[in-house]
Design a protein around this motif. Sequence first.
Motif, PDB file in Angstrom:
ATOM      1  N   VAL A   1       0.894  -1.161   0.000  1.00 53.29           N
ATOM      2  CA  VAL A   1       0.000   0.000   0.000  1.00 53.29           C
ATOM      3  C   VAL A   1       0.926   1.202   0.000  1.00 53.29           C
ATOM      4  CG1 VAL A   1      -1.674   1.324   1.350  1.00 53.29           C
ATOM      5  CG2 VAL A   1      -1.859  -1.166   1.251  1.00 53.29           C
ATOM      6  N   LEU A   2       0.623   2.165  -0.856  1.00 52.24           N
ATOM      7  CA  LEU A   2       1.474   3.350  -0.947  1.00 52.24           C
ATOM      8  C   LEU A   2       0.902   4.501  -0.136  1.00 52.24           C
ATOM      9  CD1 LEU A   2       2.295   3.281  -4.765  1.00 52.24           C
ATOM     10  CD2 LEU A   2       3.547   2.252  -2.871  1.00 52.24           C
ATOM     11  N   ASP A   3       1.798   5.308   0.433  1.00 52.71           N
ATOM     12  CA  ASP A   3       1.361   6.496   1.152  1.00 52.71           C
ATOM     13  C   ASP A   3       1.166   7.643   0.161  1.00 52.71           C
ATOM     14  OD1 ASP A   3       3.873   7.598   0.580  1.00 52.71           O
ATOM     15  OD2 ASP A   3       4.613   7.440   2.624  1.00 52.71           O
ATOM     16  N   GLU A   4       0.886   8.825   0.684  1.00 52.07           N
ATOM     17  CA  GLU A   4       0.602  10.001  -0.140  1.00 52.07           C
ATOM     18  C   GLU A   4       1.783  10.398  -1.027  1.00 52.07           C
ATOM     19  OE1 GLU A   4       0.562  10.190   3.426  1.00 52.07           O
ATOM     20  OE2 GLU A   4      -1.427   9.273   3.313  1.00 52.07           O
ATOM     21  N   LYS A   5       2.993  10.007  -0.640  1.00 53.26           N
ATOM     22  CA  LYS A   5       4.191  10.351  -1.404  1.00 53.26           C
ATOM     23  C   LYS A   5       4.643   9.219  -2.329  1.00 53.26           C
ATOM     24  CE  LYS A   5       5.826  13.663   1.980  1.00 53.26           C
ATOM     25  NZ  LYS A   5       6.912  14.091   2.853  1.00 53.26           N
ATOM     26  N   GLY A   6       3.840   8.153  -2.414  1.00 57.50           N
ATOM     27  CA  GLY A   6       4.174   7.059  -3.304  1.00 57.50           C
ATOM     28  C   GLY A   6       5.143   6.046  -2.732  1.00 57.50           C
ATOM     29  N   ARG A   7       5.356   6.097  -1.420  1.00 62.70           N
ATOM     30  CA  ARG A   7       6.254   5.130  -0.771  1.00 62.70           C
ATOM     31  C   ARG A   7       5.421   4.029  -0.120  1.00 62.70           C
ATOM     32  NH1 ARG A   7       9.321   9.824   2.414  1.00 62.70           N
ATOM     33  NH2 ARG A   7       7.173   9.953   3.090  1.00 62.70           N
ATOM     34  N   SER A   8       5.975   2.830  -0.084  1.00 64.05           N
ATOM     35  CA  SER A   8       5.232   1.737   0.541  1.00 64.05           C
ATOM     36  C   SER A   8       5.066   2.010   2.036  1.00 64.05           C
ATOM     37  CB  SER A   8       5.928   0.401   0.305  1.00 64.05           C
ATOM     38  OG  SER A   8       7.204   0.381   0.895  1.00 64.05           O
ATOM     39  N   ASP A   9       3.881   1.678   2.542  1.00 68.50           N
ATOM     40  CA  ASP A   9       3.534   1.927   3.940  1.00 68.50           C
ATOM     41  C   ASP A   9       3.076   0.609   4.558  1.00 68.50           C
ATOM     42  OD1 ASP A   9       2.199   2.599   6.361  1.00 68.50           O
ATOM     43  OD2 ASP A   9       1.822   4.621   5.614  1.00 68.50           O
ATOM     44  N   PHE A  10       3.973  -0.046   5.285  1.00 69.58           N
ATOM     45  CA  PHE A  10       3.693  -1.370   5.843  1.00 69.58           C
ATOM     46  C   PHE A  10       2.556  -1.315   6.861  1.00 69.58           C
ATOM     47  CE2 PHE A  10       4.687  -5.052   8.642  1.00 69.58           C
ATOM     48  CZ  PHE A  10       4.454  -6.037   7.692  1.00 69.58           C
ATOM     49  N   GLN A  11       2.477  -0.260   7.637  1.00 69.78           N
ATOM     50  CA  GLN A  11       1.401  -0.161   8.627  1.00 69.78           C
ATOM     51  C   GLN A  11       0.035  -0.108   7.946  1.00 69.78           C
ATOM     52  OE1 GLN A  11       1.647   3.131  11.342  1.00 69.78           O
ATOM     53  NE2 GLN A  11       0.063   2.315  12.664  1.00 69.78           N
ATOM     54  N   LYS A  12      -0.074   0.632   6.859  1.00 70.13           N
ATOM     55  CA  LYS A  12      -1.344   0.681   6.130  1.00 70.13           C
ATOM     56  C   LYS A  12      -1.682  -0.684   5.543  1.00 70.13           C
ATOM     57  CE  LYS A  12      -1.563   5.543   4.993  1.00 70.13           C
ATOM     58  NZ  LYS A  12      -1.646   6.568   3.941  1.00 70.13           N
ATOM     59  N   LEU A  13      -0.679  -1.414   5.114  1.00 68.73           N
ATOM     60  CA  LEU A  13      -0.922  -2.753   4.596  1.00 68.73           C
ATOM     61  C   LEU A  13      -1.417  -3.672   5.706  1.00 68.73           C
ATOM     62  CD1 LEU A  13      -0.817  -4.830   2.321  1.00 68.73           C
ATOM     63  CD2 LEU A  13       1.578  -5.212   2.905  1.00 68.73           C
ATOM     64  N   GLN A  14      -0.812  -3.582   6.870  1.00 64.52           N
ATOM     65  CA  GLN A  14      -1.236  -4.416   7.998  1.00 64.52           C
ATOM     66  C   GLN A  14      -2.669  -4.098   8.409  1.00 64.52           C
ATOM     67  OE1 GLN A  14       2.105  -3.595  10.706  1.00 64.52           O
ATOM     68  NE2 GLN A  14       2.491  -5.806  10.673  1.00 64.52           N
ATOM     69  N   LEU A  15      -3.114  -2.875   8.196  1.00 61.30           N
ATOM     70  CA  LEU A  15      -4.475  -2.471   8.564  1.00 61.30           C
ATOM     71  C   LEU A  15      -5.447  -2.561   7.397  1.00 61.30           C
ATOM     72  CD1 LEU A  15      -3.542   0.647  10.729  1.00 61.30           C
ATOM     73  CD2 LEU A  15      -4.177  -1.644  11.532  1.00 61.30           C
ATOM     74  N   TYR A  16      -5.042  -3.205   6.308  1.00 60.18           N
ATOM     75  CA  TYR A  16      -5.875  -3.284   5.112  1.00 60.18           C
ATOM     76  C   TYR A  16      -7.250  -3.885   5.391  1.00 60.18           C
ATOM     77  CZ  TYR A  16      -7.575  -4.523   0.516  1.00 60.18           C
ATOM     78  OH  TYR A  16      -8.356  -4.662  -0.602  1.00 60.18           O
ATOM     79  N   ASP A  17      -7.320  -4.894   6.243  1.00 65.56           N
ATOM     80  CA  ASP A  17      -8.613  -5.532   6.510  1.00 65.56           C
ATOM     81  C   ASP A  17      -9.609  -4.587   7.172  1.00 65.56           C
ATOM     82  OD1 ASP A  17      -7.101  -5.561   8.840  1.00 65.56           O
ATOM     83  OD2 ASP A  17      -7.940  -7.440   9.554  1.00 65.56           O
ATOM     84  N   THR A  18      -9.141  -3.551   7.852  1.00 61.77           N
ATOM     85  CA  THR A  18     -10.049  -2.579   8.462  1.00 61.77           C
ATOM     86  C   THR A  18     -10.252  -1.354   7.572  1.00 61.77           C
ATOM     87  OG1 THR A  18      -8.253  -1.468   9.668  1.00 61.77           O
ATOM     88  CG2 THR A  18      -9.400  -3.263  10.800  1.00 61.77           C
ATOM     89  N   ASN A  19      -9.462  -1.240   6.492  1.00 61.93           N
ATOM     90  CA  ASN A  19      -9.561  -0.100   5.592  1.00 61.93           C
ATOM     91  C   ASN A  19      -9.319  -0.566   4.148  1.00 61.93           C
ATOM     92  OD1 ASN A  19      -9.809   2.508   4.667  1.00 61.93           O
ATOM     93  ND2 ASN A  19      -7.736   3.105   5.242  1.00 61.93           N
ATOM     94  N   PRO A  20     -10.244  -1.393   3.610  1.00 64.69           N
ATOM     95  CA  PRO A  20     -10.009  -1.982   2.290  1.00 64.69           C
ATOM     96  C   PRO A  20     -10.123  -1.003   1.123  1.00 64.69           C
ATOM     97  CG  PRO A  20     -12.147  -2.632   3.114  1.00 64.69           C
ATOM     98  CD  PRO A  20     -11.459  -1.876   4.226  1.00 64.69           C
ATOM     99  N   GLU A  21     -10.399   0.278   1.400  1.00 66.80           N
ATOM    100  CA  GLU A  21     -10.475   1.264   0.319  1.00 66.80           C
ATOM    101  C   GLU A  21      -9.100   1.687  -0.186  1.00 66.80           C
ATOM    102  OE1 GLU A  21     -11.950   2.631   3.532  1.00 66.80           O
ATOM    103  OE2 GLU A  21     -13.375   1.048   3.113  1.00 66.80           O
ATOM    104  N   VAL A  22      -8.061   1.476   0.629  1.00 67.84           N
ATOM    105  CA  VAL A  22      -6.720   1.890   0.196  1.00 67.84           C
ATOM    106  C   VAL A  22      -6.305   1.005  -0.982  1.00 67.84           C
ATOM    107  CG1 VAL A  22      -6.022   2.754   2.456  1.00 67.84           C
ATOM    108  CG2 VAL A  22      -5.518   0.406   1.856  1.00 67.84           C
ATOM    109  N   PRO A  23      -5.646   1.596  -1.981  1.00 66.23           N
ATOM    110  CA  PRO A  23      -5.266   0.799  -3.148  1.00 66.23           C
ATOM    111  C   PRO A  23      -4.076  -0.110  -2.864  1.00 66.23           C
ATOM    112  CG  PRO A  23      -4.574   3.083  -3.413  1.00 66.23           C
ATOM    113  CD  PRO A  23      -5.355   3.017  -2.141  1.00 66.23           C
ATOM    114  N   LEU A  24      -4.236  -1.349  -3.299  1.00 65.76           N
ATOM    115  CA  LEU A  24      -3.164  -2.340  -3.182  1.00 65.76           C
ATOM    116  C   LEU A  24      -2.407  -2.404  -4.494  1.00 65.76           C
ATOM    117  CD1 LEU A  24      -4.933  -5.425  -1.572  1.00 65.76           C
ATOM    118  CD2 LEU A  24      -3.236  -3.962  -0.520  1.00 65.76           C
ATOM    119  N   TYR A  25      -1.137  -2.726  -4.405  1.00 68.25           N
ATOM    120  CA  TYR A  25      -0.303  -2.929  -5.581  1.00 68.25           C
ATOM    121  C   TYR A  25       0.450  -4.230  -5.416  1.00 68.25           C
ATOM    122  CZ  TYR A  25      -1.213   1.976  -6.440  1.00 68.25           C
ATOM    123  OH  TYR A  25      -1.821   3.178  -6.665  1.00 68.25           O
TER     124      TYR A  25
END
Length: 73
Positions: free
Chosen positions: A48-72
């Motif tokens: 999952v990428l953050d606002e600056k286009g860098r991978s964000d592991f914490q956002k990936l770990q929370l994907y199940d509670t926030n499935p709107e974030v784009p996955l790559y």
Amino acid sequence: YRAIAAITKQEVKLYSRNGNRFNDVYPIIINALKEIDYPVTLDGEIVVLDEKGRSDFQKLQLYDTNPEVPLYY
């Protein structure tokens, strides 16, 4: 997460290096991989990428509670 995608005409398997299946966790990636119509094995990362286009592991770990974030993959 590092993930191996094994694509055949019959199925797509997405799994970790330890063999843990990701198919049920990331169906959006599975659906995208089904568009590949030839057998291939891919070695990549689910991110999952953050606002600056860098991978964000914490956002990936929370994907199940926030499935709107784009996955790559």
